[in-house]
Design a protein around this motif. Structure first.
Motif, PDB file in Angstrom:
ATOM      1  N   GLN A   1       0.827  -1.203   0.000  1.00 15.16           N
ATOM      2  CA  GLN A   1       0.000   0.000   0.000  1.00 15.16           C
ATOM      3  C   GLN A   1       0.864   1.257   0.000  1.00 15.16           C
ATOM      4  OE1 GLN A   1      -3.385   0.261  -0.334  1.00 15.16           O
ATOM      5  NE2 GLN A   1      -3.279  -1.948  -0.718  1.00 15.16           N
ATOM      6  N   LEU A   2       1.956   1.234   0.727  1.00 18.82           N
ATOM      7  CA  LEU A   2       2.865   2.375   0.707  1.00 18.82           C
ATOM      8  C   LEU A   2       3.504   2.549  -0.666  1.00 18.82           C
ATOM      9  CD1 LEU A   2       4.632   2.010   4.186  1.00 18.82           C
ATOM     10  CD2 LEU A   2       2.797   3.579   3.547  1.00 18.82           C
ATOM     11  N   CYS A   3       3.816   1.441  -1.312  1.00 21.34           N
ATOM     12  CA  CYS A   3       4.363   1.521  -2.674  1.00 21.34           C
ATOM     13  C   CYS A   3       3.327   2.077  -3.658  1.00 21.34           C
ATOM     14  CB  CYS A   3       4.835   0.148  -3.146  1.00 21.34           C
ATOM     15  SG  CYS A   3       6.277  -0.488  -2.252  1.00 21.34           S
ATOM     16  N   SER A   4       2.047   1.872  -3.349  1.00 21.10           N
ATOM     17  CA  SER A   4       0.974   2.422  -4.178  1.00 21.10           C
ATOM     18  C   SER A   4       0.613   3.847  -3.772  1.00 21.10           C
ATOM     19  CB  SER A   4      -0.268   1.533  -4.079  1.00 21.10           C
ATOM     20  OG  SER A   4       0.017   0.211  -4.487  1.00 21.10           O
ATOM     21  N   GLU A   5       1.438   4.465  -2.907  1.00 19.88           N
ATOM     22  CA  GLU A   5       1.266   5.842  -2.445  1.00 19.88           C
ATOM     23  C   GLU A   5       0.005   6.018  -1.611  1.00 19.88           C
ATOM     24  OE1 GLU A   5       1.637   8.696  -5.552  1.00 19.88           O
ATOM     25  OE2 GLU A   5       3.325   7.662  -6.512  1.00 19.88           O
ATOM     26  N   ASN A   6      -0.378   4.967  -0.909  1.00 24.17           N
ATOM     27  CA  ASN A   6      -1.507   5.040   0.018  1.00 24.17           C
ATOM     28  C   ASN A   6      -0.945   5.189   1.429  1.00 24.17           C
ATOM     29  OD1 ASN A   6      -3.866   4.884   1.435  1.00 24.17           O
ATOM     30  ND2 ASN A   6      -4.415   2.823   0.764  1.00 24.17           N
ATOM     31  N   HIS A   7      -1.055   6.387   1.986  1.00 26.83           N
ATOM     32  CA  HIS A   7      -0.479   6.650   3.293  1.00 26.83           C
ATOM     33  C   HIS A   7      -1.437   6.345   4.443  1.00 26.83           C
ATOM     34  CE1 HIS A   7      -2.589  10.328   1.992  1.00 26.83           C
ATOM     35  NE2 HIS A   7      -2.947  10.434   3.258  1.00 26.83           N
ATOM     36  N   ARG A   8      -2.658   5.947   4.141  1.00 22.07           N
ATOM     37  CA  ARG A   8      -3.637   5.635   5.188  1.00 22.07           C
ATOM     38  C   ARG A   8      -3.514   4.165   5.583  1.00 22.07           C
ATOM     39  NH1 ARG A   8      -8.919   8.761   2.618  1.00 22.07           N
ATOM     40  NH2 ARG A   8      -8.046  10.884   2.734  1.00 22.07           N
ATOM     41  N   TRP A   9      -2.564   3.884   6.430  1.00 17.63           N
ATOM     42  CA  TRP A   9      -2.262   2.494   6.772  1.00 17.63           C
ATOM     43  C   TRP A   9      -2.762   2.111   8.158  1.00 17.63           C
ATOM     44  CZ3 TRP A   9       0.589   1.713  11.155  1.00 17.63           C
ATOM     45  CH2 TRP A   9       1.293   2.817  11.648  1.00 17.63           C
ATOM     46  N   TRP A  10      -3.233   3.049   8.964  1.00 17.87           N
ATOM     47  CA  TRP A  10      -3.591   2.716  10.351  1.00 17.87           C
ATOM     48  C   TRP A  10      -4.733   1.708  10.422  1.00 17.87           C
ATOM     49  CZ3 TRP A  10      -0.860   4.330  14.538  1.00 17.87           C
ATOM     50  CH2 TRP A  10       0.061   5.362  14.335  1.00 17.87           C
ATOM     51  N   TRP A  11      -5.892   2.108   9.928  1.00 15.62           N
ATOM     52  CA  TRP A  11      -7.034   1.196   9.977  1.00 15.62           C
ATOM     53  C   TRP A  11      -6.879   0.052   8.995  1.00 15.62           C
ATOM     54  CZ3 TRP A  11     -10.093   0.931  13.874  1.00 15.62           C
ATOM     55  CH2 TRP A  11     -10.363   2.070  14.635  1.00 15.62           C
ATOM     56  N   PHE A  12      -6.119   0.284   7.937  1.00 19.45           N
ATOM     57  CA  PHE A  12      -5.865  -0.805   6.996  1.00 19.45           C
ATOM     58  C   PHE A  12      -5.122  -1.942   7.677  1.00 19.45           C
ATOM     59  CE2 PHE A  12      -2.940  -2.858   4.023  1.00 19.45           C
ATOM     60  CZ  PHE A  12      -3.832  -3.364   3.101  1.00 19.45           C
ATOM     61  N   SER A  13      -4.074  -1.625   8.440  1.00 20.74           N
ATOM     62  CA  SER A  13      -3.301  -2.655   9.131  1.00 20.74           C
ATOM     63  C   SER A  13      -4.133  -3.334  10.213  1.00 20.74           C
ATOM     64  CB  SER A  13      -2.040  -2.037   9.742  1.00 20.74           C
ATOM     65  OG  SER A  13      -2.382  -1.042  10.693  1.00 20.74           O
ATOM     66  N   PHE A  14      -4.977  -2.567  10.884  1.00 18.36           N
ATOM     67  CA  PHE A  14      -5.818  -3.146  11.946  1.00 18.36           C
ATOM     68  C   PHE A  14      -6.828  -4.133  11.368  1.00 18.36           C
ATOM     69  CE2 PHE A  14      -9.325  -3.215  14.949  1.00 18.36           C
ATOM     70  CZ  PHE A  14      -8.679  -3.298  16.171  1.00 18.36           C
ATOM     71  N   CYS A  15      -7.500  -3.732  10.289  1.00 18.84           N
ATOM     72  CA  CYS A  15      -8.527  -4.599   9.702  1.00 18.84           C
ATOM     73  C   CYS A  15      -7.926  -5.757   8.915  1.00 18.84           C
ATOM     74  CB  CYS A  15      -9.440  -3.780   8.799  1.00 18.84           C
ATOM     75  SG  CYS A  15     -10.390  -2.513   9.661  1.00 18.84           S
ATOM     76  N   THR A  16      -6.712  -5.579   8.414  1.00 16.65           N
ATOM     77  CA  THR A  16      -6.086  -6.657   7.642  1.00 16.65           C
ATOM     78  C   THR A  16      -5.826  -7.881   8.501  1.00 16.65           C
ATOM     79  OG1 THR A  16      -5.056  -5.110   6.100  1.00 16.65           O
ATOM     80  CG2 THR A  16      -4.057  -7.278   6.304  1.00 16.65           C
ATOM     81  N   SER A  17      -5.180  -7.688   9.638  1.00 20.14           N
ATOM     82  CA  SER A  17      -4.912  -8.829  10.515  1.00 20.14           C
ATOM     83  C   SER A  17      -6.159  -9.268  11.270  1.00 20.14           C
ATOM     84  CB  SER A  17      -3.810  -8.468  11.509  1.00 20.14           C
ATOM     85  OG  SER A  17      -4.170  -7.311  12.247  1.00 20.14           O
ATOM     86  N   GLY A  18      -7.058  -8.335  11.562  1.00 21.09           N
ATOM     87  CA  GLY A  18      -8.276  -8.704  12.271  1.00 21.09           C
ATOM     88  C   GLY A  18      -9.293  -9.437  11.432  1.00 21.09           C
ATOM     89  N   SER A  19      -9.124  -9.415  10.105  1.00 18.45           N
ATOM     90  CA  SER A  19     -10.090 -10.088   9.234  1.00 18.45           C
ATOM     91  C   SER A  19     -10.087 -11.597   9.402  1.00 18.45           C
ATOM     92  CB  SER A  19      -9.821  -9.728   7.771  1.00 18.45           C
ATOM     93  OG  SER A  19      -8.530 -10.156   7.378  1.00 18.45           O
ATOM     94  N   ALA A  20      -9.084 -12.148  10.096  1.00 14.88           N
ATOM     95  CA  ALA A  20      -9.103 -13.591  10.381  1.00 14.88           C
ATOM     96  C   ALA A  20     -10.306 -13.958  11.237  1.00 14.88           C
ATOM     97  CB  ALA A  20      -7.812 -14.004  11.080  1.00 14.88           C
ATOM     98  N   ALA A  21     -10.775 -13.013  12.058  1.00 15.94           N
ATOM     99  CA  ALA A  21     -11.968 -13.256  12.868  1.00 15.94           C
ATOM    100  C   ALA A  21     -13.204 -13.414  11.996  1.00 15.94           C
ATOM    101  CB  ALA A  21     -12.151 -12.120  13.868  1.00 15.94           C
ATOM    102  N   LEU A  22     -13.248 -12.726  10.855  1.00 19.59           N
ATOM    103  CA  LEU A  22     -14.375 -12.860   9.935  1.00 19.59           C
ATOM    104  C   LEU A  22     -14.471 -14.278   9.399  1.00 19.59           C
ATOM    105  CD1 LEU A  22     -16.645 -11.674   8.172  1.00 19.59           C
ATOM    106  CD2 LEU A  22     -14.886 -11.001   6.520  1.00 19.59           C
ATOM    107  N   PHE A  23     -13.337 -14.853   9.008  1.00 21.07           N
ATOM    108  CA  PHE A  23     -13.346 -16.229   8.499  1.00 21.07           C
ATOM    109  C   PHE A  23     -13.648 -17.228   9.618  1.00 21.07           C
ATOM    110  CE2 PHE A  23     -10.866 -13.885   5.408  1.00 21.07           C
ATOM    111  CZ  PHE A  23     -11.382 -14.363   4.219  1.00 21.07           C
TER     112      PHE A  23
END
Length: 216
Positions: free
Chosen positions: A133-155
């Motif tokens: 995401q940083l390489c794609s110039e997306n600097h909004r990583w806070w909630w992205f990182s939180f939801c990325t690892s937390g999405s295991a709870a969805l599965f």
């Protein structure tokens, strides 16, 4: 928990916890959590202010549109949870069997190892996707990182829906309410724990890589 217990109490189910015991648990919880809140606030005010390794602009930069759906943050947040879920899939079956089928469970050491592997997997996957995401110039990583690892709870919750067929439970509304209600609470706690792991790991990763940048 109080909501489900009140319903069980008025429905006169034997598994309902007496109200006096619930009151004692609430009192003990308040006696532990409230002092810890003030202790954490006091330690937080005494701690050093978070310092950023580089100087950032106060004007938010425009984020370019994703090139494909694979680089879309929403798609990455949902799909990333598959990897840590698969890491704990086999052990999750035995935990669910012990929890809902009243079977004894003894291999707590192996469960601890699987839990550690799951945390490490969440951290690694989150760091990798945050870097993309940083390489794609997306600097909004806070909630992205939180939801990325937390999405295991969805599965995990989706898996509990398919696993419910093995219970051969009654068709009472209370059965569905208790099972899916408690599984939702478990998955919500799981989401918070794994999300914290991903967010803190990403914070360490970003501070490390930006700390190595030398600005003349």
């Amino acid at each position: 928990f109080l909501f489900f217990n009140i319903i069980l109490f008025f429905q006169k189910f034997s598994i309902s916890t007496p109200l006096w015991d619930v009151f004692l648990v609430v009192v003990m919880w308040c006696g532990v959590s409230i002092p810890l809140v003030f202790l954490g606030a006091w330690l937080g005010f005494k701690a050093k202010t978070l310092e950023y390794p580089t100087i950032t602009s106060t004007i938010a930069r425009q984020i370019p549109s994703p090139v494909s759906f694979a680089t879309h943050p929403g798609f990455a947040m949902v799909v990333a949870g598959i990897v840590p879920f698969v890491a704990a899939y086999v052990e999750l079956f035995f935990v669910m069997t012990s929890l809902w089928m009243d079977q004894f469970y003894y291999v707590f050491g192996f469960t601890l190892i699987v839990y550690i592997i799951m945390i490490i997997t969440c951290a690694e996957v989150t760091i990798l996707l945050v870097y993309y995401q940083l390489c794609s110039e997306n600097h909004r990583w806070w909630w992205f990182s939180f939801c990325t690892s937390g999405s295991a709870a969805l599965f995990t919750f989706i898996y509990s829906i398919f696993w419910f067929k093995q219970l051969e439970a009654s068709r009472l509304l209370m059965t569905y309410l208790l099972y899916f209600g408690y599984m939702f609470l478990i998955c919500a706690c799981m989401f918070l724990v794994l999300g914290m792991v991903g967010a803190m790991t990403s914070l360490w990763f970003i501070k490390t890589i930006f700390g190595t940048i030398k600005v003349d």
